[in-house]
Motif scaffolding. Structure first.
Motif, short mmCIF file in Angstrom:
data_model
loop_
_atom_site.label_atom_id
_atom_site.label_comp_id
_atom_site.label_asym_id
_atom_site.label_seq_id
_atom_site.Cartn_x
_atom_site.Cartn_y
_atom_site.Cartn_z
N UNK A 1 0.84 -1.20 0.00
CA UNK A 1 0.00 0.00 0.00
C UNK A 1 0.87 1.25 0.00
N UNK A 2 1.95 1.22 0.78
CA UNK A 2 2.89 2.35 0.79
C UNK A 2 3.54 2.52 -0.58
N UNK A 3 3.94 1.40 -1.21
CA UNK A 3 4.59 1.44 -2.52
C UNK A 3 3.72 2.10 -3.58
N UNK A 4 2.44 1.80 -3.55
CA UNK A 4 1.54 2.37 -4.57
C UNK A 4 0.97 3.72 -4.14
N UNK A 5 1.30 4.16 -2.93
CA UNK A 5 0.90 5.49 -2.48
C UNK A 5 -0.57 5.63 -2.13
N UNK A 6 -1.16 4.58 -1.61
CA UNK A 6 -2.57 4.64 -1.22
C UNK A 6 -2.69 4.78 0.29
N UNK A 7 -3.72 5.49 0.72
CA UNK A 7 -4.00 5.60 2.16
C UNK A 7 -4.85 4.40 2.57
N UNK A 8 -4.95 4.19 3.87
CA UNK A 8 -5.84 3.13 4.36
C UNK A 8 -7.27 3.43 3.95
N UNK A 9 -7.65 4.69 4.03
CA UNK A 9 -9.02 5.08 3.68
C UNK A 9 -9.33 4.73 2.22
N UNK A 10 -8.44 5.09 1.31
CA UNK A 10 -8.63 4.81 -0.12
C UNK A 10 -8.71 3.30 -0.37
N UNK A 11 -7.78 2.58 0.23
CA UNK A 11 -7.72 1.13 0.03
C UNK A 11 -8.96 0.46 0.59
N UNK B 1 -6.58 -4.71 -5.67
CA UNK B 1 -6.72 -3.31 -5.26
C UNK B 1 -5.36 -2.63 -5.14
N UNK B 2 -4.34 -3.43 -4.84
CA UNK B 2 -2.98 -2.89 -4.69
C UNK B 2 -2.15 -3.09 -5.96
N UNK B 3 -2.85 -3.30 -7.08
CA UNK B 3 -2.22 -3.41 -8.41
C UNK B 3 -1.14 -4.49 -8.47
N UNK B 4 -1.49 -5.65 -7.99
CA UNK B 4 -0.56 -6.77 -8.11
C UNK B 4 -1.34 -8.06 -8.36
N UNK B 5 -0.66 -9.02 -8.91
CA UNK B 5 -1.27 -10.32 -9.14
C UNK B 5 -1.31 -11.08 -7.81
#
Length: 106
Positions: A43-53, A85-89
């Motif tokens: 989540x940190x790598x893709x720059x998303x907040x907990x709220x967004x995720x 959601x975190x753009x990974x397989x």
């Protein structure tokens, strides 16, 4: 018996505001601790907040917080949703999860 002075009462209230209760944070086990690390790092790598995720996953932010701290169990289908959601397989998430596990848990 004399009544307590205001100074004592005020002091007592002030002292009480600084009392903290420490509690042990329970973990669901090493697999959930490792999953927490993988999810949080990604989540940190893709720059998303907990709220967004959490919003993207259809869950509350506190639930995601509990997952990211290893305190909440997760359904397998949710792991797949989290990966996407975190753009990974999902297979990449599981590979990272296996790498995070203590050697005796693999």
């Amino acid at each position: 018996i004399r009544p307590k002075s205001k100074a004592v009462v005020s002091r007592r209230k002030k002292i009480m505001t600084y009392v903290t209760i420490e509690r042990e944070i329970a973990s669901c086990g090493p697999i959930y601790t490792a999953l927490a690390e993988v999810i949080r790092n990604r989540r940190f790598e893709v720059g998303m907040t907990q709220e967004e995720t959490a919003k993207q996953l259809g869950m509350s932010r506190p639930s995601l917080s509990n997952i990211e701290s290893g305190r909440q169990r997760v359904y397998l289908e949710d792991v797949f949703s989290m990966a996407r959601a975190l753009s990974m397989e999902p297979r990449d998430l599981f590979a990272k999860l296996e790498a995070e596990l203590p050697h005796h848990e693999r």
